[in-house]
Design a protein around this motif. Structure first.
Motif, PDB file in Angstrom:
ATOM      1  N   SER A 141       0.828  -1.208   0.000  1.00 38.55           N
ATOM      2  CA  SER A 141       0.000   0.000   0.000  1.00 38.55           C
ATOM      3  C   SER A 141       0.861   1.256   0.000  1.00 38.55           C
ATOM      4  N   LEU A 142       2.024   1.197   0.650  1.00 38.05           N
ATOM      5  CA  LEU A 142       2.947   2.344   0.646  1.00 38.05           C
ATOM      6  C   LEU A 142       3.453   2.610  -0.766  1.00 38.05           C
ATOM      7  N   LEU A 143       3.816   1.547  -1.475  1.00 46.05           N
ATOM      8  CA  LEU A 143       4.312   1.699  -2.844  1.00 46.05           C
ATOM      9  C   LEU A 143       3.255   2.347  -3.737  1.00 46.05           C
ATOM     10  N   THR A 144       2.040   1.814  -3.695  1.00 47.20           N
ATOM     11  CA  THR A 144       0.963   2.335  -4.535  1.00 47.20           C
ATOM     12  C   THR A 144       0.612   3.771  -4.163  1.00 47.20           C
ATOM     13  N   ASN A 145       0.546   4.035  -2.874  1.00 48.81           N
ATOM     14  CA  ASN A 145       0.224   5.381  -2.393  1.00 48.81           C
ATOM     15  C   ASN A 145       1.267   6.401  -2.856  1.00 48.81           C
ATOM     16  N   LEU A 178       2.600  11.330  -8.822  1.00 46.50           N
ATOM     17  CA  LEU A 178       1.939  11.843 -10.027  1.00 46.50           C
ATOM     18  C   LEU A 178       1.091  13.070  -9.711  1.00 46.50           C
ATOM     19  N   TYR A 179       0.391  13.024  -8.575  1.00 47.40           N
ATOM     20  CA  TYR A 179      -0.461  14.151  -8.188  1.00 47.40           C
ATOM     21  C   TYR A 179       0.375  15.408  -7.934  1.00 47.40           C
ATOM     22  N   GLY A 180       1.477  15.259  -7.209  1.00 44.33           N
ATOM     23  CA  GLY A 180       2.350  16.391  -6.930  1.00 44.33           C
ATOM     24  C   GLY A 180       2.930  16.984  -8.196  1.00 44.33           C
ATOM     25  N   LEU A 181       3.245  16.102  -9.166  1.00 43.55           N
ATOM     26  CA  LEU A 181       3.775  16.555 -10.447  1.00 43.55           C
ATOM     27  C   LEU A 181       2.701  17.289 -11.239  1.00 43.55           C
ATOM     28  N   THR A 218       6.254  20.016  -2.401  1.00 41.29           N
ATOM     29  CA  THR A 218       6.156  19.448  -1.053  1.00 41.29           C
ATOM     30  C   THR A 218       5.558  18.047  -1.089  1.00 41.29           C
ATOM     31  N   ILE A 219       4.636  17.822  -2.022  1.00 43.91           N
ATOM     32  CA  ILE A 219       4.010  16.510  -2.172  1.00 43.91           C
ATOM     33  C   ILE A 219       4.854  15.599  -3.066  1.00 43.91           C
ATOM     34  N   PHE A 220       5.402  16.158  -4.134  1.00 46.99           N
ATOM     35  CA  PHE A 220       6.094  15.366  -5.151  1.00 46.99           C
ATOM     36  C   PHE A 220       7.369  14.691  -4.636  1.00 46.99           C
ATOM     37  N   VAL A 271      -1.991   6.434 -13.987  1.00 45.03           N
ATOM     38  CA  VAL A 271      -1.298   6.976 -15.159  1.00 45.03           C
ATOM     39  C   VAL A 271      -2.308   7.550 -16.160  1.00 45.03           C
ATOM     40  N   ALA A 272      -3.422   6.856 -16.342  1.00 47.13           N
ATOM     41  CA  ALA A 272      -4.466   7.329 -17.261  1.00 47.13           C
ATOM     42  C   ALA A 272      -5.032   8.670 -16.784  1.00 47.13           C
ATOM     43  N   LEU A 273      -5.275   8.787 -15.473  1.00 45.14           N
ATOM     44  CA  LEU A 273      -5.791  10.044 -14.913  1.00 45.14           C
ATOM     45  C   LEU A 273      -4.761  11.161 -15.031  1.00 45.14           C
ATOM     46  N   TYR A 274      -3.493  10.805 -14.878  1.00 40.06           N
ATOM     47  CA  TYR A 274      -2.432  11.804 -15.007  1.00 40.06           C
ATOM     48  C   TYR A 274      -2.333  12.313 -16.445  1.00 40.06           C
ATOM     49  N   LEU A 275      -2.401  11.394 -17.383  1.00 36.66           N
ATOM     50  CA  LEU A 275      -2.282  11.783 -18.794  1.00 36.66           C
ATOM     51  C   LEU A 275      -3.462  12.638 -19.254  1.00 36.66           C
TER      52      LEU A 275
END
Length: 234
Positions: A43-47, A53-56, A62-64, A106-110
């Motif tokens: 769960s840590l890896l996925t989180n 991606l969200y921070g980027l 601070t998040i990235f 990844v789809a949501l990021y793109l």
């Protein structure tokens, strides 16, 4: 105050990563995962992947950065777990879940959908904080916290508290403070288990005693075998 609250979350997050790495190092030294679940590492890896991606996407350093570091640390931890897990434990479902969620992220990021990506991250953040409680039934039944990693629980508590304050006071972002407030509650429950049932520690003396007992049992088995052989010969 805002400056302090902006610096504290990444620091406590890195501390939580240190707790995860400490647990993985114990697995490596003991050459066994014991009663620990692989869920905290998975769960840590996925989180971390989602929040990287969200921070980027929202240009929040601070998040990235902390989550990018966490991504690499969690990969190492999960690899160590894979090396020393019991043969009866399968991680296939963990890997398939990570792959499926990562593809969605990844789809949501793109498509630059920061709202749904953040929402997905919120759900995974709650799962990450709750993951050490995967063995809660076992803890209560055995009245032992052996299956809950203390280092991950206490650093997770500090991490969720700092990010909750950062999300409420500094950025006023529900994507940040909602999952972390829930995480704070879940981490508090984990720590309560240690207060109620205490700590399970294996000292060096315990290990030596265990080894001597096994060695003594082996000697007795050999002696019995020699006696049976002599009886048959006579």
């Amino acid at each position: 105050m805002d400056v302090i609250l902006s610096i504290a979350p990444p620091i406590f997050f890195l501390t939580m990563l240190g707790g995860s790495f400490f647990t993985a190092n114990e697995i490596y030294n003991n050459k066994s995962t014991g009663e620990l679940s692989p869920l905290p590492f998975g769960s840590l890896l996925t989180n971390c992947f989602i929040w990287t991606l969200y921070g980027l996407l929202v240009y929040d350093f601070t998040i990235f950065l902390p989550n990018l570091i966490g991504l690499f640390v969690s990969i190492v931890c999960l690899y160590i777990y894979q090396l020393f897990k019991d043969q009866s434990i399968s991680l296939t479902y963990i890997y398939l879940t990570i792959a499926a969620i990562s593809l969605i992220a990844v789809a949501l990021y793109l498509t630059r959908n920061d709202f749904l990506l953040g929402l997905l991250g919120c759900l995974l953040a709650v799962l990450m904080f709750a993951s050490p409680l995967a063995t809660i039934k076992e803890v209560i039944a055995n009245k032992s916290t052996e299956s809950i990693p203390f280092s991950i629980s206490v650093t997770g508590w500090l991490n969720s508290l700092s990010w909750s304050l950062f999300g409420i006071i500094v950025v006023n972002d529900p994507m940040v403070y909602v999952p972390n407030c829930l995480g704070f509650i879940l981490s508090s429950i984990q720590l309560t288990m240690f207060i109620v049932y205490g700590f399970k520690e294996i000292t060096t003396l315990d290990k030596e005693t265990s080894f001597l007992l096994k060695f003594n049992d082996q000697l007795e088995a050999n002696d019995n075998g020699d006696k049976e052989t002599n009886d048959i010969t006579n």
